[in-house]
Design a protein around this motif. Structure first.
Motif, PDB file in Angstrom:
ATOM      1  N   ALA A   1       0.863  -1.180   0.000  1.00  0.00           N
ATOM      2  CA  ALA A   1       0.000   0.000   0.000  1.00  0.00           C
ATOM      3  C   ALA A   1       0.901   1.232   0.000  1.00  0.00           C
ATOM      4  O   ALA A   1       1.930   1.270   0.693  1.00  0.00           O
ATOM      5  CB  ALA A   1      -0.915   0.007   1.217  1.00  0.00           C
ATOM      6  N   TYR A   2       0.480   2.279  -0.754  1.00  0.00           N
ATOM      7  CA  TYR A   2       1.323   3.442  -0.972  1.00  0.00           C
ATOM      8  C   TYR A   2       0.504   4.715  -0.806  1.00  0.00           C
ATOM      9  O   TYR A   2      -0.707   4.724  -1.017  1.00  0.00           O
ATOM     10  CB  TYR A   2       1.969   3.376  -2.360  1.00  0.00           C
ATOM     11  CG  TYR A   2       2.740   2.091  -2.562  1.00  0.00           C
ATOM     12  CD1 TYR A   2       4.075   1.991  -2.183  1.00  0.00           C
ATOM     13  CD2 TYR A   2       2.102   0.952  -3.080  1.00  0.00           C
ATOM     14  CE1 TYR A   2       4.768   0.798  -2.319  1.00  0.00           C
ATOM     15  CE2 TYR A   2       2.787  -0.245  -3.211  1.00  0.00           C
ATOM     16  CZ  TYR A   2       4.122  -0.320  -2.828  1.00  0.00           C
ATOM     17  OH  TYR A   2       4.803  -1.514  -2.955  1.00  0.00           O
ATOM     18  N   PHE A   3       1.211   5.802  -0.462  1.00  0.00           N
ATOM     19  CA  PHE A   3       0.538   7.048  -0.088  1.00  0.00           C
ATOM     20  C   PHE A   3       1.277   8.244  -0.673  1.00  0.00           C
ATOM     21  O   PHE A   3       2.514   8.273  -0.705  1.00  0.00           O
ATOM     22  CB  PHE A   3       0.507   7.157   1.442  1.00  0.00           C
ATOM     23  CG  PHE A   3       0.139   8.515   1.980  1.00  0.00           C
ATOM     24  CD1 PHE A   3      -1.177   8.948   1.978  1.00  0.00           C
ATOM     25  CD2 PHE A   3       1.120   9.363   2.489  1.00  0.00           C
ATOM     26  CE1 PHE A   3      -1.516  10.198   2.481  1.00  0.00           C
ATOM     27  CE2 PHE A   3       0.789  10.611   2.995  1.00  0.00           C
ATOM     28  CZ  PHE A   3      -0.530  11.033   2.989  1.00  0.00           C
ATOM     29  N   VAL A   4       0.514   9.225  -1.167  1.00  0.00           N
ATOM     30  CA  VAL A   4       1.081  10.525  -1.523  1.00  0.00           C
ATOM     31  C   VAL A   4       0.290  11.612  -0.797  1.00  0.00           C
ATOM     32  O   VAL A   4      -0.876  11.419  -0.453  1.00  0.00           O
ATOM     33  CB  VAL A   4       1.058  10.785  -3.051  1.00  0.00           C
ATOM     34  CG1 VAL A   4       1.990   9.837  -3.778  1.00  0.00           C
ATOM     35  CG2 VAL A   4      -0.363  10.711  -3.616  1.00  0.00           C
ATOM     36  N   THR A   5       0.940  12.720  -0.575  1.00  0.00           N
ATOM     37  CA  THR A   5       0.289  13.814   0.145  1.00  0.00           C
ATOM     38  C   THR A   5      -0.756  14.507  -0.721  1.00  0.00           C
ATOM     39  O   THR A   5      -0.636  14.585  -1.940  1.00  0.00           O
ATOM     40  CB  THR A   5       1.325  14.865   0.592  1.00  0.00           C
ATOM     41  OG1 THR A   5       2.065  15.296  -0.551  1.00  0.00           O
ATOM     42  CG2 THR A   5       2.264  14.300   1.632  1.00  0.00           C
TER      43      THR A   5
ATOM     44  N   GLY B   1       5.119   8.365  -7.353  1.00  0.00           N
ATOM     45  CA  GLY B   1       4.264   9.265  -6.580  1.00  0.00           C
ATOM     46  C   GLY B   1       4.921  10.618  -6.444  1.00  0.00           C
ATOM     47  O   GLY B   1       6.142  10.702  -6.270  1.00  0.00           O
ATOM     48  N   VAL B   2       4.125  11.671  -6.540  1.00  0.00           N
ATOM     49  CA  VAL B   2       4.648  13.029  -6.360  1.00  0.00           C
ATOM     50  C   VAL B   2       3.874  13.729  -5.253  1.00  0.00           C
ATOM     51  O   VAL B   2       2.701  13.449  -5.007  1.00  0.00           O
ATOM     52  CB  VAL B   2       4.547  13.860  -7.665  1.00  0.00           C
ATOM     53  CG1 VAL B   2       5.504  13.321  -8.720  1.00  0.00           C
ATOM     54  CG2 VAL B   2       3.122  13.902  -8.199  1.00  0.00           C
ATOM     55  N   ASN B   3       4.555  14.651  -4.589  1.00  0.00           N
ATOM     56  CA  ASN B   3       3.900  15.473  -3.577  1.00  0.00           C
ATOM     57  C   ASN B   3       2.814  16.322  -4.236  1.00  0.00           C
ATOM     58  O   ASN B   3       2.871  16.621  -5.428  1.00  0.00           O
ATOM     59  CB  ASN B   3       4.913  16.392  -2.895  1.00  0.00           C
ATOM     60  CG  ASN B   3       6.040  15.625  -2.234  1.00  0.00           C
ATOM     61  OD1 ASN B   3       5.939  14.422  -1.987  1.00  0.00           O
ATOM     62  ND2 ASN B   3       7.141  16.318  -1.958  1.00  0.00           N
ATOM     63  N   ASP B   4       1.852  16.742  -3.431  1.00  0.00           N
ATOM     64  CA  ASP B   4       0.766  17.546  -3.989  1.00  0.00           C
ATOM     65  C   ASP B   4       1.277  18.908  -4.451  1.00  0.00           C
ATOM     66  O   ASP B   4       2.253  19.450  -3.917  1.00  0.00           O
ATOM     67  CB  ASP B   4      -0.331  17.734  -2.948  1.00  0.00           C
ATOM     68  CG  ASP B   4      -1.498  18.535  -3.496  1.00  0.00           C
ATOM     69  OD1 ASP B   4      -2.132  18.063  -4.448  1.00  0.00           O
ATOM     70  OD2 ASP B   4      -1.739  19.648  -2.980  1.00  0.00           O
ATOM     71  N   LEU B   5       0.561  19.465  -5.408  1.00  0.00           N
ATOM     72  CA  LEU B   5       0.909  20.787  -5.921  1.00  0.00           C
ATOM     73  C   LEU B   5       0.922  21.837  -4.808  1.00  0.00           C
ATOM     74  O   LEU B   5       1.701  22.786  -4.843  1.00  0.00           O
ATOM     75  CB  LEU B   5      -0.092  21.201  -7.006  1.00  0.00           C
ATOM     76  CG  LEU B   5      -0.167  20.295  -8.245  1.00  0.00           C
ATOM     77  CD1 LEU B   5      -1.301  20.749  -9.155  1.00  0.00           C
ATOM     78  CD2 LEU B   5       1.154  20.291  -9.000  1.00  0.00           C
TER      79      LEU B   5
ATOM     80  N   PRO C   1       5.979  19.196  -5.627  1.00  0.00           N
ATOM     81  CA  PRO C   1       6.146  17.988  -6.441  1.00  0.00           C
ATOM     82  C   PRO C   1       7.384  18.131  -7.316  1.00  0.00           C
ATOM     83  O   PRO C   1       7.736  19.234  -7.748  1.00  0.00           O
ATOM     84  CB  PRO C   1       4.868  17.953  -7.286  1.00  0.00           C
ATOM     85  CG  PRO C   1       4.439  19.386  -7.377  1.00  0.00           C
ATOM     86  CD  PRO C   1       4.833  20.017  -6.073  1.00  0.00           C
ATOM     87  N   ASP C   2       8.064  17.017  -7.564  1.00  0.00           N
ATOM     88  CA  ASP C   2       9.247  17.014  -8.421  1.00  0.00           C
ATOM     89  C   ASP C   2       9.058  15.900  -9.452  1.00  0.00           C
ATOM     90  O   ASP C   2       9.392  14.740  -9.199  1.00  0.00           O
ATOM     91  CB  ASP C   2      10.503  16.787  -7.587  1.00  0.00           C
ATOM     92  CG  ASP C   2      11.790  17.003  -8.383  1.00  0.00           C
ATOM     93  OD1 ASP C   2      11.746  16.841  -9.630  1.00  0.00           O
ATOM     94  OD2 ASP C   2      12.824  17.308  -7.778  1.00  0.00           O
ATOM     95  N   PHE C   3       8.510  16.249 -10.592  1.00  0.00           N
ATOM     96  CA  PHE C   3       8.194  15.265 -11.616  1.00  0.00           C
ATOM     97  C   PHE C   3       9.469  14.703 -12.260  1.00  0.00           C
ATOM     98  O   PHE C   3       9.508  13.523 -12.611  1.00  0.00           O
ATOM     99  CB  PHE C   3       7.298  15.894 -12.680  1.00  0.00           C
ATOM    100  CG  PHE C   3       5.935  16.269 -12.162  1.00  0.00           C
ATOM    101  CD1 PHE C   3       4.888  15.359 -12.216  1.00  0.00           C
ATOM    102  CD2 PHE C   3       5.701  17.512 -11.592  1.00  0.00           C
ATOM    103  CE1 PHE C   3       3.628  15.685 -11.724  1.00  0.00           C
ATOM    104  CE2 PHE C   3       4.455  17.850 -11.099  1.00  0.00           C
ATOM    105  CZ  PHE C   3       3.413  16.935 -11.160  1.00  0.00           C
TER     106      PHE C   3
END
Length: 412
Positions: A257-261, A299-303, A312-314
């Motif tokens: 299971a994985y999570f992003v902000t 996964g990227v951090n929220d804008l 976020p750092d794409f």
């Protein structure tokens, strides 16, 4: 800037409640004790809204959450209903003015003027000339008061009914939405890989531990290979809500299971929540990518993280990967796909919109996000937006039930 926004918001709240007072109190009650009581209630409700927003945000008056947010939800539909009723109200008013400007006609079809033929008892066709009636015409009913009370009752019952339905929906078990999405690069060995996508759980003062537990039960029922929690997990600090998140430790999946902000993590102490979520066995993806057999999951951090130094750092998450492998991107906001598209993302899974949460608010969400609900495309990138498993603000969902999405990845 912040002060100006707060002052504007309070002014709007005050004007809305002034409108409620006019339509529901002044227009429906004659001067006296009943009107004074109604005025007092209107003032209390006007104060309740900002008190709830401030009290729940600071954690000093969480006891206001239920009455305050319930009234906020009801007030939305009350305002909407009263606004709609302004149209027939205007039509009736204009019709009344038009009839008042039209000369009255006698039973003989003659204008009721000083030139009308007269008889022994006065002008022919006048009430006094009708000696068979034996009585004068009774005074008319105050039609304006009757219409005002009817509109108030209709608006109140409508708002209460819709809000009650919305509360029941918001607190119900999330439904499962299933979709098959073909991925051109997906190895045949991974055909049928199942993602459980959940967003916008919004643990908060109204939810309790049962909220997260109910969502975990739904996730575990689908037999997921990968669980994607795409942001807005919480509305408060770990100290306040940590116990509410504990059921997340029970999530079952074959590959983790994985999570992003989401943006709300940045209102709630995101550093502590990243650590807390990891301790529950849900791995945060912080502008990073992992390999899961023949599939990359990024996964990227929220804008919204850019405002607090956690953007976020794409490039970091997607820039140096093997482009022959398919990549699934977890990003809270659908809007992130505009920055992800140049990296050849095969599928982005997002939330944030709640599907609009309460109709007709969903019509406004589309002005800010390129996809509101379901599968769409942004600059050539497929984006699936789940409607969210929780609620924000009022515990009300109308036309958009809570949802956990099952995405079955298929080879073309």
């Amino acid at each position: 800037m912040v002060l100006a926004v707060v002052v504007t918001a309070f002014a709007v709240i005050g004007l809305i409640h002034l409108y409620f007072w006019k339509r529901l109190v002044r227009d429906t009650l004659r001067p006296g004790p009943a009107r004074r009581i109604g005025t007092g209630i209107a003032v209390l409700l006007a104060v309740l809204v900002p008190a709830t927003l401030i009290g729940t945000r600071t954690g000093h008056a969480t006891w206001l959450a239920w009455p305050g947010y319930l009234w906020l939800g009801c007030a939305f539909y009350l305002l909407l209903t009263l606004a709609v009723l302004e149209v027939p109200r205007l039509v009736i008013r204009l019709a009344g003015r038009r009839s008042a400007d039209t000369p009255a006609m006698t039973t003989a079809g003659m204008p009721a003027s000083g030139d009308a033929p007269t008889g022994p008892a006065g002008p022919i066709g006048s009430p006094a000339a009708d000696t068979s009636s034996g009585a004068a015409t009774p005074p008319g009913i105050d039609r304006r008061l009757v219409l005002a009370r009817g509109a108030a009752v209709f608006a109140g019952l409508t708002a209460a009914g819709v809000t009650g339905y919305g509360v029941r929906t918001a607190l119900s078990r999330p439904r499962i939405d299933r979709v098959q999405i073909p991925i051109a690069k997906l190895p045949r060995a991974m055909d049928g890989t199942r993602l459980a996508v959940v967003s916008d759980i919004h643990l908060g003062p109204l939810t309790g531990t049962r909220h997260a537990g109910r969502i975990v039960e739904v996730i575990n029922s689908v037999g997921a290979d990968i669980v994607c929690v795409v942001g807005d997990l919480v509305d408060g600090s770990v100290a306040e809500l940590g116990r509410f998140a504990e059921p997340l430790a029970g999530i079952e999946s074959r590959r983790g299971a994985y999570f992003v902000t989401g943006n709300h993590e940045y209102y709630s102490g995101y550093q502590e929540w990243v650590t807390e979520v990891a301790s529950l066995g849900v791995r945060p993806l912080r502008n990073e990518r992992i390999e899961l057999d023949g599939l990359d999951l990024a996964g990227v951090n929220d804008l919204g993280g850019a405002q607090v130094g956690d953007p976020p750092d794409f490039r970091r998450a997607l820039g140096d990967r093997d482009t022959t492998r398919p990549v699934i991107l977890m990003a809270h906001q659908p809007l992130a796909a505009e920055q992800a598209a140049p990296y050849g993302v095969d599928l982005q899974v997002s939330g944030h919109t709640h599907g609009g949460q309460t109709m007709p608010f969903n019509l406004l969400v589309g002005l800010q996000q390129p996809v509101v609900s379901g599968l769409g495309e942004v600059d050539g990138t497929p984006v699936y937006v789940t409607d969210g498993a929780g609620f924000w603000g009022p515990p009300v969902r109308v036309g958009v039930p809570p949802q956990v999405t099952v995405v079955d990845l298929r080879t073309r």
